[in-house]
Scaffold this motif. Sequence first.
Motif, PDB file in Angstrom:
ATOM      1  N   ASP A 130     -22.123  16.033  37.761  1.00 37.14           N
ATOM      2  CA  ASP A 130     -23.430  16.316  37.159  1.00 37.14           C
ATOM      3  C   ASP A 130     -23.335  16.972  35.788  1.00 37.14           C
ATOM      4  OD1 ASP A 130     -22.377  18.568  38.434  1.00 37.14           O
ATOM      5  OD2 ASP A 130     -24.343  19.382  38.983  1.00 37.14           O
ATOM      6  N   ARG A 141     -27.467  25.129  37.562  1.00 36.07           N
ATOM      7  CA  ARG A 141     -26.753  24.552  38.705  1.00 36.07           C
ATOM      8  C   ARG A 141     -26.562  25.613  39.789  1.00 36.07           C
ATOM      9  NH1 ARG A 141     -21.274  22.702  40.673  1.00 36.07           N
ATOM     10  NH2 ARG A 141     -21.287  20.417  40.568  1.00 36.07           N
ATOM     11  N   TRP A 163     -28.768  19.953  25.524  1.00 31.18           N
ATOM     12  CA  TRP A 163     -28.964  20.616  26.808  1.00 31.18           C
ATOM     13  C   TRP A 163     -28.106  21.881  26.894  1.00 31.18           C
ATOM     14  CZ3 TRP A 163     -32.213  19.400  30.884  1.00 31.18           C
ATOM     15  CH2 TRP A 163     -32.915  18.186  30.779  1.00 31.18           C
ATOM     16  N   VAL A 184     -29.791  14.462  38.722  1.00 29.86           N
ATOM     17  CA  VAL A 184     -29.047  14.062  37.528  1.00 29.86           C
ATOM     18  C   VAL A 184     -28.573  12.619  37.609  1.00 29.86           C
ATOM     19  CG1 VAL A 184     -27.012  14.552  36.102  1.00 29.86           C
ATOM     20  CG2 VAL A 184     -28.308  16.440  37.126  1.00 29.86           C
ATOM     21  N   ILE A 231     -24.695  15.421  32.205  1.00 29.89           N
ATOM     22  CA  ILE A 231     -25.623  16.130  31.327  1.00 29.89           C
ATOM     23  C   ILE A 231     -25.004  16.321  29.948  1.00 29.89           C
ATOM     24  CG2 ILE A 231     -26.698  18.384  30.922  1.00 29.89           C
ATOM     25  CD1 ILE A 231     -28.338  16.908  32.861  1.00 29.89           C
ATOM     26  N   ALA A 255     -28.565  17.925  43.270  1.00 33.95           N
ATOM     27  CA  ALA A 255     -27.986  17.483  42.011  1.00 33.95           C
ATOM     28  C   ALA A 255     -27.827  15.967  41.930  1.00 33.95           C
ATOM     29  CB  ALA A 255     -26.638  18.161  41.792  1.00 33.95           C
ATOM     30  N   ARG A 259     -34.230  22.363  26.508  1.00 32.32           N
ATOM     31  CA  ARG A 259     -33.818  21.654  27.721  1.00 32.32           C
ATOM     32  C   ARG A 259     -32.652  22.408  28.350  1.00 32.32           C
ATOM     33  NH1 ARG A 259     -35.142  17.645  24.102  1.00 32.32           N
ATOM     34  NH2 ARG A 259     -33.030  17.266  23.323  1.00 32.32           N
ATOM     35  N   LEU A 264     -34.155  21.857  34.540  1.00 33.49           N
ATOM     36  CA  LEU A 264     -33.689  21.204  35.757  1.00 33.49           C
ATOM     37  C   LEU A 264     -32.951  22.240  36.596  1.00 33.49           C
ATOM     38  CD1 LEU A 264     -32.106  17.913  34.332  1.00 33.49           C
ATOM     39  CD2 LEU A 264     -34.496  18.351  34.917  1.00 33.49           C
ATOM     40  N   THR A 311     -26.478  24.460  29.668  1.00 37.74           N
ATOM     41  CA  THR A 311     -26.102  24.376  31.083  1.00 37.74           C
ATOM     42  C   THR A 311     -25.633  25.735  31.588  1.00 37.74           C
ATOM     43  OG1 THR A 311     -25.481  22.043  30.914  1.00 37.74           O
ATOM     44  CG2 THR A 311     -24.574  23.283  32.768  1.00 37.74           C
ATOM     45  N   TYR A 348     -30.264  23.041  32.067  1.00 34.76           N
ATOM     46  CA  TYR A 348     -29.846  22.678  33.421  1.00 34.76           C
ATOM     47  C   TYR A 348     -29.276  23.914  34.090  1.00 34.76           C
ATOM     48  CZ  TYR A 348     -27.272  20.322  37.209  1.00 34.76           C
ATOM     49  OH  TYR A 348     -26.806  19.928  38.444  1.00 34.76           O
ATOM     50  N   SER A 370     -30.808  22.446  40.100  1.00 36.75           N
ATOM     51  CA  SER A 370     -30.214  21.627  41.161  1.00 36.75           C
ATOM     52  C   SER A 370     -29.742  22.488  42.320  1.00 36.75           C
ATOM     53  CB  SER A 370     -29.039  20.816  40.623  1.00 36.75           C
ATOM     54  OG  SER A 370     -27.929  21.652  40.345  1.00 36.75           O
TER      55      SER A 370
END
Length: 316
Positions: free
Chosen positions: A120, A162, A130, A79, A124, A75, A158, A99, A132, A160, A101
Motif C-alpha cells: 500500500d 496507516r 501524498w 488503496v 501511494i 488497506a 492529501r 485516507l 504518509t 494516508y 486504513s
Amino acid sequence: MDTMRDRFAPVMTRLLDEDPRVAVVLAEIGVGAFDEALRAHPDRVINVGIREQLLIGAGAGLALAGLRPVVHTFASFLVERPFEQLKLDFGHQNVGGVLVSAAASFDWPEGGFTHMSPGDVALIDTLDGWTTHVPGHPDEAEALLRHAVGAGTGKDDRVYVRLSVQSNAAPMPVDGERFLTVREGRGGVVVAVGPMLDHVLAATEGLDVTVLYATTVRPFDGAALRRAVGATADVVLVEPYLAGTSTAAANDALADVPHRVLGLGVGRRELRRYGRVDEHLRAHGLDAASLRERISAFLGERAAVAGGRAAVAAGR
C-alpha cells in the motif's frame, strides 16, 4: 491496551463535533463504531456500502464541495482496489483528503490474501503530493490522525494514515514531520518505521548503531538521515510493509555520500498458510532475532561492540 483502530472512531467523532468541514466516508467496515456520530451528523457520516471505487469517488466529491473527507476501510480495499480513483479523483482533480486504513500488511491473517496489503505505501508513493503516516502506538495514531485532519485549520492536503494492530509498548512524541533519534552509535544507522521500533531496539541491543524512529515516511526526512550517518553511511531500513519501499528515498538523501542501504520489510512471496501475525513476522525476518542476524551481517564489525557509547534518547 486498545488498538490504533479502536481510537479511530472516537477521535473522528470528536473531530466531527469540532469542525463542520470534517466528513467521514465508510464502506461498511467500521460502520458500527460510528452510531453516535451518525446520529449527531447524518449529513457528514456516509456509508456507501461495499463499493470501494465509490468510496473514493464520494470522498473526492466531498472535497470538491469544500469538506475535509476522511475515508476509511481495510488497506487492500482503500488503496489497491480503487487505485485509479485515487489517481484521478483526488490526484488529477488536485483535491485533498485523508485516507485511514486498517489491516495493512498481514494484521488479519484469517482474512486471507484478499485482506492483506503490504504494497500500500509503495503504491501511494507512485502518486504526487501524498503525506504518509505510519504510527507505532495508539497514542501516536491519535496524534497523527488529528494532525492529518487539521480540524479548524482549513487544511486541504492529501494524507494516508496507516493503522495497525501491531504496536510498540510505549508511544513516542511524534510531530507528523521528523524522524526521532532514539539511540546513538557509530557503527551504522537503523531506521525503524512505526510498529517495528520495539523489534529493532531489541535486535540492536548492545550494538553500536544509531536508531532513528520514523512515523512520517513521506515526505522522507532525508535531513535527519544525513545528520545521523556521519562518516559511516551504512543504513538499514526496517519497514512493516513491502521491503525496499523507502530505499530510493534513502539513496536520494545520501546521493553525494558514499553509502550502502539495506531495505528490510515484507517479502514479495505470498505466504499461503495464513497463521498468526507473529508467524508472519518471523517468516518475513522481521522478528527481533531475525533482524539482529540480518542487521549484524550487513553492518559488520563496526556495529558489533557498543561499549559505553550507545545513548538512549527521547525518553526511552
